[in-house]
Design a protein around this motif. Sequence first.
Motif, PDB file in Angstrom:
ATOM      1  N   TYR A   1       0.874  -1.126   0.171  1.00  0.00           N
ATOM      2  CA  TYR A   1      -0.096  -0.141   0.256  1.00  0.00           C
ATOM      3  C   TYR A   1       0.971   1.313  -0.064  1.00  0.00           C
ATOM      4  CZ  TYR A   1      -3.501   3.314   1.588  1.00  0.00           C
ATOM      5  OH  TYR A   1      -4.300   4.570   1.679  1.00  0.00           O
ATOM      6  N   VAL A   2       1.862   1.231   0.746  1.00  0.00           N
ATOM      7  CA  VAL A   2       2.979   2.382   0.797  1.00  0.00           C
ATOM      8  C   VAL A   2       3.510   2.578  -0.713  1.00  0.00           C
ATOM      9  CG1 VAL A   2       4.921   3.406   1.796  1.00  0.00           C
ATOM     10  CG2 VAL A   2       3.397   2.190   3.334  1.00  0.00           C
ATOM     11  N   GLN A   3       4.153   1.457  -1.217  1.00  0.00           N
ATOM     12  CA  GLN A   3       4.385   1.452  -2.609  1.00  0.00           C
ATOM     13  C   GLN A   3       3.529   1.991  -3.604  1.00  0.00           C
ATOM     14  OE1 GLN A   3       7.386   1.084  -3.615  1.00  0.00           O
ATOM     15  NE2 GLN A   3       7.283   0.967  -5.811  1.00  0.00           N
ATOM     16  N   PHE A   4       2.189   1.790  -3.388  1.00  0.00           N
ATOM     17  CA  PHE A   4       1.329   2.229  -4.427  1.00  0.00           C
ATOM     18  C   PHE A   4       0.950   3.677  -4.023  1.00  0.00           C
ATOM     19  CE2 PHE A   4      -3.246   3.517  -4.570  1.00  0.00           C
ATOM     20  CZ  PHE A   4      -3.422   3.529  -5.980  1.00  0.00           C
ATOM     21  N   LEU A   5       0.841   4.313  -2.674  1.00  0.00           N
ATOM     22  CA  LEU A   5       0.742   5.465  -2.751  1.00  0.00           C
ATOM     23  C   LEU A   5       1.897   6.464  -3.152  1.00  0.00           C
ATOM     24  CD1 LEU A   5      -0.977   5.639   0.997  1.00  0.00           C
ATOM     25  CD2 LEU A   5      -1.984   6.095  -1.173  1.00  0.00           C
TER      26      LEU A   5
ATOM     27  N   ASP B   1     -14.308   8.899  -3.385  1.00  0.00           N
ATOM     28  CA  ASP B   1     -14.067   9.471  -2.212  1.00  0.00           C
ATOM     29  C   ASP B   1     -12.582   9.685  -1.940  1.00  0.00           C
ATOM     30  OD1 ASP B   1     -16.733   9.428  -1.722  1.00  0.00           O
ATOM     31  OD2 ASP B   1     -16.872   7.729  -0.259  1.00  0.00           O
ATOM     32  N   CYS B   2     -11.691   8.925  -2.251  1.00  0.00           N
ATOM     33  CA  CYS B   2     -10.232   9.135  -2.027  1.00  0.00           C
ATOM     34  C   CYS B   2      -9.563   9.017  -3.346  1.00  0.00           C
ATOM     35  CB  CYS B   2      -9.906   7.902  -1.555  1.00  0.00           C
ATOM     36  SG  CYS B   2     -10.701   7.636   0.347  1.00  0.00           S
ATOM     37  N   PRO B   3      -9.690  10.282  -4.083  1.00  0.00           N
ATOM     38  CA  PRO B   3      -9.102  10.253  -5.552  1.00  0.00           C
ATOM     39  C   PRO B   3      -7.543  10.476  -5.432  1.00  0.00           C
ATOM     40  CG  PRO B   3     -10.015  12.542  -4.684  1.00  0.00           C
ATOM     41  CD  PRO B   3     -10.258  11.492  -3.326  1.00  0.00           C
ATOM     42  N   VAL B   4      -7.108  10.217  -6.550  1.00  0.00           N
ATOM     43  CA  VAL B   4      -5.474  10.324  -6.852  1.00  0.00           C
ATOM     44  C   VAL B   4      -5.445  11.905  -7.428  1.00  0.00           C
ATOM     45  CG1 VAL B   4      -3.504   9.697  -7.788  1.00  0.00           C
ATOM     46  CG2 VAL B   4      -5.252   8.026  -7.380  1.00  0.00           C
ATOM     47  N   PHE B   5      -4.774  12.485  -6.434  1.00  0.00           N
ATOM     48  CA  PHE B   5      -4.449  14.137  -7.021  1.00  0.00           C
ATOM     49  C   PHE B   5      -2.965  14.296  -6.885  1.00  0.00           C
ATOM     50  CE2 PHE B   5      -5.571  14.039  -2.215  1.00  0.00           C
ATOM     51  CZ  PHE B   5      -4.507  14.617  -1.913  1.00  0.00           C
ATOM     52  N   ASP B   6      -2.891  15.431  -7.337  1.00  0.00           N
ATOM     53  CA  ASP B   6      -1.252  15.792  -7.756  1.00  0.00           C
ATOM     54  C   ASP B   6      -0.699  16.001  -6.200  1.00  0.00           C
ATOM     55  OD1 ASP B   6      -1.129  15.869 -10.412  1.00  0.00           O
ATOM     56  OD2 ASP B   6      -1.776  17.793 -10.775  1.00  0.00           O
TER      57      ASP B   6
ATOM     58  N   THR C   1       4.084   5.963  -5.676  1.00  0.00           N
ATOM     59  CA  THR C   1       4.227   5.941  -6.849  1.00  0.00           C
ATOM     60  C   THR C   1       3.065   6.430  -7.985  1.00  0.00           C
ATOM     61  OG1 THR C   1       3.494   3.355  -6.983  1.00  0.00           O
ATOM     62  CG2 THR C   1       6.063   4.184  -6.662  1.00  0.00           C
ATOM     63  N   VAL C   2       1.769   6.182  -7.183  1.00  0.00           N
ATOM     64  CA  VAL C   2       0.512   6.450  -8.137  1.00  0.00           C
ATOM     65  C   VAL C   2       0.314   8.056  -8.452  1.00  0.00           C
ATOM     66  CG1 VAL C   2      -0.967   7.166  -6.350  1.00  0.00           C
ATOM     67  CG2 VAL C   2      -2.043   6.053  -8.372  1.00  0.00           C
ATOM     68  N   THR C   3      -0.058   8.548  -9.659  1.00  0.00           N
ATOM     69  CA  THR C   3      -0.318   9.795 -10.113  1.00  0.00           C
ATOM     70  C   THR C   3      -1.677   9.595 -10.684  1.00  0.00           C
ATOM     71  OG1 THR C   3       0.639   9.135 -12.193  1.00  0.00           O
ATOM     72  CG2 THR C   3       2.210  10.085 -10.535  1.00  0.00           C
ATOM     73  N   PRO C   4      -2.351  11.006 -10.921  1.00  0.00           N
ATOM     74  CA  PRO C   4      -3.426  11.089 -11.690  1.00  0.00           C
ATOM     75  C   PRO C   4      -3.485  10.476 -12.976  1.00  0.00           C
ATOM     76  CG  PRO C   4      -2.898  13.126 -10.617  1.00  0.00           C
ATOM     77  CD  PRO C   4      -1.763  12.141 -10.478  1.00  0.00           C
ATOM     78  N   ASP C   5      -2.441  10.594 -13.746  1.00  0.00           N
ATOM     79  CA  ASP C   5      -2.475   9.974 -15.081  1.00  0.00           C
ATOM     80  C   ASP C   5      -2.410   8.376 -14.979  1.00  0.00           C
ATOM     81  OD1 ASP C   5      -2.324  12.457 -16.208  1.00  0.00           O
ATOM     82  OD2 ASP C   5      -0.213  12.609 -16.503  1.00  0.00           O
TER      83      ASP C   5
END
Length: 452
Positions: A88-92, A121-126, A94-98
């Motif tokens: 989960y930490v790895q995902f957070l 509810d929990c979007p990926v934002f910049d 590295t993930v980006t809006p694109d």
Amino acid sequence: MEKRESEYGGGASLPSQSCRDANERKVTYFYEPTIGDFFYGHGHPMKPHRIRMAHSLVVHYGLHRLLHVSRPFPASASDVGRFHSDDYVQFLSTVTPDLAVAAHANHSNYRTLRRFNVGDDCPVFDGLFNFCRVSAGASIGAAVTLNRGDADIAVNWAGGLHHAKKAEASGFCYVNDIVLGILELLKIHKRVLYVDIDVHHGDGVEEAFYTTDRVMTVSFHKYGDFFPGSGHIKDIGVGEGKNYSLNVPLNDGMDDESFRGLFRPIIQKVMEVYQPDAVVLQCGADSLSGDRLGCFNLSVKGHADCVRFLRSFNVPLMLLGGGGYTIRNVARCWCYETAVAVGVELDNDLPYNEYYEYFGPQYVLHYKPSRRDNLNKPRDLEKIRIKLLERLSRLSHAPSAPFQTTPSVTNVPEEEEEDMDVRPNCRLWNGQDFDSDNDENVKNTKSSNSAG
């Protein structure tokens, strides 16, 4: 209050020495100047900009002169991993809006988003992970400050994100800074009390410590058909943690008098029986009257009475933010609670500041609660109070921690105290730079019941 009109303008005031409580506290206040730049997205009710607004009031009231202001050191991935799972930490991180947009076209990647509960509810934002690092770093830093004895009270209004779970986001929360802060406190303190006055149940923190007696969790919240749907009075913990989770389920319209009539006797009993070495108070402001997502009817003073009461026990105290979606009222509340922490009273007339037009047409610190009905009947509240006090009476006094080697204490790099007397130039809000506080495009779906 001692007026300083030449410095602050007509409505502002600086707390004078005569206004301080006889029993003063050393207060460290964590603030990251870039926190208001993070943006969940148009129409999303969570707005980090509210923290910048609260800080502006703190500065223009002159409260910063009574605080040790500290810029938090961002938490590292390994710091976050002290509670959250590695994947989960790895995902957070590295993930980006694109990447999130692209994932919708790829079934396996989309399943990853669903797995970690990232979406509406929990979007990926910049800057998502940087936002998490700042929030968590400040709460860990607050715990370190209390552990060292450098402060009696530590404040992080960017924290209090109580819904985040070990391996998933929830209710606008991604990283549970509260759990990370408590884990740091447990390196030094045998017992930590967590109290939550957000309108939503503090489910993520309760779940994290559900099986231990070293942390007691007490949550006052709306219960029923309301996010997250947990926090029944019968939820009490399991194993060694049995009876160390306390839930106070409430109905709509909770007012100051009713809330105080429950909060004070229950917390008084908790302090007597549990005897915590440190206290963490989540001050979610969505329990205030007029909140866009909340349904309680507390005034700013009624909400702050919880801070005032816990402060009176003279136990190391961490104050954290949380929910709150009518941002002008969130700013009022957390500014006033900062004043309560240092033991001063503020003028009701707001000082002129760069967000002054948000607070019209009255431009006051304390606004009147609405006339909505209190659906909490006195006889029901009395039953809850009696039941919980009886349960607390049956607890063993002050459970002792097992003897163990003390883990290494986190060393947070020292930051120079910023010169908060140098304030940004005031400007009126132009209605375009930030989402309007009166934005009616709040989702009336699951998001409308979720909270940070």
